[in-house]
Design a protein around this motif. Structure first.
Motif, PDB file in Angstrom:
ATOM      1  N   ALA A 134       1.495  -4.785   4.642  1.00 18.82           N
ATOM      2  CA  ALA A 134       0.799  -5.646   5.594  1.00 18.82           C
ATOM      3  C   ALA A 134       0.942  -7.077   5.105  1.00 18.82           C
ATOM      4  CB  ALA A 134      -0.669  -5.266   5.701  1.00 18.82           C
ATOM      5  N   CYS A 164       3.924   1.407   7.632  1.00 15.10           N
ATOM      6  CA  CYS A 164       2.573   1.019   7.243  1.00 15.10           C
ATOM      7  C   CYS A 164       2.390   1.013   5.719  1.00 15.10           C
ATOM      8  CB  CYS A 164       1.537   1.956   7.887  1.00 15.10           C
ATOM      9  SG  CYS A 164      -0.150   1.295   7.911  1.00 15.10           S
ATOM     10  N   SER A 165       3.440   0.595   5.013  1.00 16.28           N
ATOM     11  CA  SER A 165       3.330   0.446   3.558  1.00 16.28           C
ATOM     12  C   SER A 165       3.225  -1.016   3.153  1.00 16.28           C
ATOM     13  CB  SER A 165       4.541   1.076   2.867  1.00 16.28           C
ATOM     14  OG  SER A 165       5.739   0.407   3.260  1.00 16.28           O
ATOM     15  N   MET A 212       2.770  -6.046  10.085  1.00 18.80           N
ATOM     16  CA  MET A 212       2.718  -4.712   9.483  1.00 18.80           C
ATOM     17  C   MET A 212       4.069  -4.040   9.700  1.00 18.80           C
ATOM     18  SD  MET A 212       0.023  -1.684  10.477  1.00 18.80           S
ATOM     19  CE  MET A 212       0.856  -1.247  12.021  1.00 18.80           C
ATOM     20  N   CYS A 214      -1.817   1.434   5.156  1.00 23.43           N
ATOM     21  CA  CYS A 214      -2.296   0.062   5.377  1.00 23.43           C
ATOM     22  C   CYS A 214      -3.388   0.004   6.436  1.00 23.43           C
ATOM     23  CB  CYS A 214      -1.145  -0.859   5.744  1.00 23.43           C
ATOM     24  SG  CYS A 214      -0.457  -0.621   7.386  1.00 23.43           S
ATOM     25  N   VAL A 269      -8.513   0.451   2.759  1.00 26.71           N
ATOM     26  CA  VAL A 269      -7.479  -0.570   2.583  1.00 26.71           C
ATOM     27  C   VAL A 269      -7.684  -1.719   3.568  1.00 26.71           C
ATOM     28  CG1 VAL A 269      -5.010  -1.039   2.713  1.00 26.71           C
ATOM     29  CG2 VAL A 269      -5.827   1.084   1.672  1.00 26.71           C
ATOM     30  N   THR A 303       0.861  -1.187   0.000  1.00 31.69           N
ATOM     31  CA  THR A 303       0.000   0.000   0.000  1.00 31.69           C
ATOM     32  C   THR A 303       0.895   1.234   0.000  1.00 31.69           C
ATOM     33  OG1 THR A 303      -0.078   0.289   2.414  1.00 31.69           O
ATOM     34  CG2 THR A 303      -1.632  -1.284   1.441  1.00 31.69           C
ATOM     35  N   VAL A 355      -3.758  -0.852  -3.585  1.00 29.52           N
ATOM     36  CA  VAL A 355      -3.564  -2.099  -2.843  1.00 29.52           C
ATOM     37  C   VAL A 355      -3.164  -3.208  -3.818  1.00 29.52           C
ATOM     38  CG1 VAL A 355      -4.570  -3.749  -1.229  1.00 29.52           C
ATOM     39  CG2 VAL A 355      -5.362  -1.375  -1.230  1.00 29.52           C
TER      40      VAL A 355
END
Length: 803
Positions: free
Chosen positions: A565, A562-563, A558, A490, A495, A485, A598
């Motif tokens: 997951a 937070c790019s 994660m 994320c 998302v 993401t 995504v």
């Protein structure tokens, strides 16, 4: 004898290679002795070489995606699970917990263990969490104040029920726990690959042998243990190799009735193996669990060519009576055909380099290096050495051809070169092709059994795997989907809700046990923050509430920005059908719901890597078949300058390959890293038979003999050596079926089939094809038996050259 006209004629007609070799025999022997001593020293330093990275297709999109996110993934697949089980009682006693801690400490100091990722119940990051009226409460499962008392044990029991580890780290019946042991495939400081054999032995000695007793049992599974157990089985492999060598020696003595003619080809073949191992060490390679059988394949190929040389020398000693002349004439008759066969072998093995799996590429290199060694040891050294010692009169008499006595068996087999039998043979071959093609359609890609199919079902590893599978709710086969993401996206509602939908979608795919992602943690956190009310087990549309729920997501699900997951999909097993079903489901979901924001990327985890390997092998299988036959066919054509030769030699090989695939499907042996090279190796071994038979057959046809008579003479000279080689090697290798390593047993079945069926194809189908296709130039007739008063086939054997 040296002054005979035949000797002078043979010397004058000699080509440059023959003159160089036999005019300098002492120099040749000294050079071979020095080279063998040097390469034996190099072979002594050859080490086992096993690497997790070499077993996976580095160029596959799945693996490239995994490597791109490796720093954010907690495990690359090279890891162990060590289950410490108690036979009486349960884990809630101080003696068990003390032993568990000691085992974890012991593992911590074993070289190769990623100490930062080692996890057991004693690890402080194995925690419990609960919601109270005052908010969250949390702590280590085994509290710092643990003192072994009954109260502490009851506290541990309560903590485990709150921790979510039951079924994952703690068995459902509370009789065992798991220590998770991530392993470095390559030392991060020295860059050296892990020695899996030493690592496996350390786990056995320091863990299993030290702590297993009447009440404690240890169960160890994971890739490093599989490779370690395979390498540990090298002793069994060598034992069966010795048995094969002894059987071959006995059969060779029965064939030659001469101890010199028995031991010399065996010695030169062993020398070829020594050269191969020494050269591999010089090139920086080692032997891994899958290429360990290649030296014995080289030994088999060496014996095959050695028997042809011994057979030629015996026939020429019968005709010429002088060992030096006999050796020269045998060399002259065989070196072009032998070189063609061996170069075809070597180039065929090199086709394995097109497969993007390093362990298979190294196997191809090892086999090609061994074939190159055979060219020198068996085609050069063997005739030179035999020119000094010769074959005993008893051996020559035993192998001689009596022109006045028709051999019953060869007379019967020679009917394969008649019109009626040839037509029936081709019809039977067509039926065989149909059986092979239809049966081969059921051939699966990948593993067909649970656990480690390379090992026996009752092996310690597979029993350990069965124990862990039966006692824990979470599978050991994990496929990790990497959801990419934008940065800090994320946990966005759109998302996160899509990932949550993906979880539900995958949970309903056949073969999937359970699915875990960061959205599961976020929903549980939301519920916990609302007095544990199940109604609040949802993803809030309020972004601030959603971000608050994400605060408790572990880094394994994660990454920090937070790019990324990760979604962990736990599978029932790693069978080929299960993996393909799950991969197809992920791809369908990505196609239907993926967008610019995504991306559901495949795949990490041990099951993801196996899925990538299976896809690579599915493509490579067809490529290898096409390439190896193209290359071998081209070399045969260059040697014989004849399309007919290509057809006559390759069609029987193709029948063997087709039937071999049907046999694998029938026996439940899938195409995978361990078995894929069999295709190239089988063609490489079998092409020798066809080249020798075709070379001799066309020679006699050019002498003006009718087809059946030409084939009878071929059988009397070269054919009997081909028949002996196929039977001797087949009988020797079939003993591998009793090996404790299933991989070797499977190879024993397949190699026995190929040795025998390639021999049958060369002796039965090749003459049938030649009957309809070969049109000899009858203007080159000479020395027909009817015109020469029955000139012997042994004399004819002194003059043969490839077409």
């Amino acid at each position: 004898m040296n002054n005979t006209p035949l000797h002078y004629a043979a010397t004058e007609d000699a080509r440059l290679p023959e003159r160089l070799i036999f005019s300098n025999r002492p120099v040749v022997l000294v050079l071979f002795l020095l080279a063998t001593v040097f390469l034996a020293w190099q072979a002594y330093h050859l080490k086992p070489d096993a690497s997790f990275s070499k077993l996976i297709p580095q160029g596959h999109p799945f693996v490239q995606k995994m490597n791109a996110h490796m720093k954010d993934l907690r495990a690359s697949g090279a890891s162990l699970k060590v289950s410490v089980a108690v036979k009486e009682g349960d884990i809630f006693n101080d003696e068990y917990l003390t032993t568990l801690g000691q085992i974890a400490d012991e593992i911590f100091y074993i070289p190769g263990v990623n100490k930062n990722g080692l996890k057991s119940l004693w690890s402080p990051d194995v925690r419990w969490t609960m919601v109270t009226e005052e908010g969250f409460e949390a702590g280590s499962v085994i509290p710092p104040e643990y003192d072994g008392s009954q109260a502490s044990l009851e506290r541990l029991r309560l903590n485990l029920t709150r921790s979510g580890t039951i079924g994952r780290m703690v068995a459902n019946d509370f009789k065992s726990t798991i220590i998770e042991v991530p392993v470095y495939d390559r030392d991060p400081t020295t860059g050296e690959y892990l020695n899996y054999l030493e690592f496996s032995r350390a786990m056995e000695k320091l863990v299993r042998q030290s702590y297993e007793n009447d009440n404690i049992s240890i169960h160890i599974i994971g890739f490093p243990k599989i490779i370690g157990d395979l390498l540990e089985g090298i002793g069994a492999i060598f034992l069966f190799a010795v048995v094969t060598l002894v059987i071959t020696a006995v059969l060779l003595w029965i064939y030659t009735r001469c101890i010199r003619a028995t031991l010399t080809p065996l010695a030169t073949s062993i020398m070829a193996v020594i050269w191969q191992l020494g050269l591999l060490n010089l090139m920086g390679y080692g032997l891994n669990a899958y290429s360990i059988l290649v030296p014995f394949l080289i030994l088999a190929v060496g014996v095959s060519h050695g028997v042809q040389v011994i057979n030629g020398i015996a026939l020429n000693m019968q005709a010429a009576g002088e060992r030096l002349l006999a050796a020269r004439l045998a060399f002259r008759a065989l070196y072009i055909a032998g070189m063609t066969a061996l170069i075809s072998d070597g180039v065929g093995f090199l086709t394995l380099l097109v497969i993007d799996i390093e362990v298979i590429q190294e196997l191809g290199i090892a086999a090609s290096v061994g074939v190159a060694a055979i060219i020198f040891t068996n085609l050069v050294l063997l005739p030179v050495f035999m020119s000094y010692i010769g074959i005993s009169p008893k051996g020559v008499n035993h192998m001689k051809i009596d022109p006045d006595h028709r051999h019953r068996l060869w007379s019967l087999v020679s009917k394969c070169a008649t019109g009626k039998v040839a037509a029936v043979s081709i019809l039977v071959a067509a039926i065989g092709y149909a059986i092979g093609i239809i049966g081969g359609q059921n051939l699966a890609i990948g593993d067909l059994d649970a656990g480690a199919p390379e090992l026996r079902p009752d092996s310690r590893y597979n029993l350990d795997n069965a124990f862990i599978t039966d006692n824990y709710a979470v599978s050991t086969d994990i496929m990790v989907v990497m959801v990419e993401t934008p940065v800090q996206a994320c946990t966005r509602y759109d998302v996160a809700s899509l990932i949550d939908k993906f979880d539900w979608y995958m949970e309903n795919v056949p073969g999937v046990q359970s699915v875990i992602s960061h959205t599961d943690v976020m929903r549980l956190t939301s519920m916990a923050l609302n007095e544990g009310n199940p109604r609040w087990s949802v993803l809030s549309r309020n972004q601030r509430a959603l971000d608050g729920s994400a605060a408790r997501v572990p880094r394994a699900l994660m990454n920090l920005d937070c790019s990324l997951a990760t979604v962990a999909i736990y599978l029932d097993d790693h069978k080929a059908e299960t993996l393909s079903t799950v991969v197809d489901a992920v791809k369908r979901f990505e196609q239907d719901y993926g967008n610019d924001q995504v991306n559901f990327g495949l795949a990490a985890g041990n099951a993801g890597i196996e899925a990538a390997t299976n896809e690579e092998i599915a493509v490579a299988q067809t490529q290898i078949l096409a390439l190896v036959y193209t290359v071998v066919g081209a070399l045969v054509f260059l040697s014989f300058r004849s399309i007919v030769a290509v057809v006559c030699i390759l069609v029987p090989l193709g029948l063997t390959s087709a039937l071999c695939q049907a046999l694998m499907a029938h026996l439940g042996i899938g195409i995978k890293v361990a078995t894929l090279p069999v295709v190239a190796l089988g063609v490489g071994v079998g092409v020798d038979y066809g080249i020798y038979i075709y070379n001799r057959l066309t020679y006699y046809l050019k002498q003006g003999l009718p087809m059946q008579e030409a084939y009878y003479q071929t059988l009397s000279t070269t054919g009997r050596a081909v028949a002996f080689t196929g039977i001797a090697l087949g009988v020797g290798v079939i003993t591998w079926i009793m090996s404790p390593i299933k991989f070797q047993a499977d190879m024993g079945i397949l190699l026995t089939f190929m040795f025998l069926w390639n021999m049958v194809g060369a002796l039965w189908l090749l003459p049938g094809l030649a009957y309809f296709l070969v049109r000899p130039d009858k203007g080159k007739t000479s020395d027909h038996p009817a015109e020469t008063g029955g000139r012997s086939a042994a004399a004819d054997a002194t003059e043969s050259q490839p077409a």
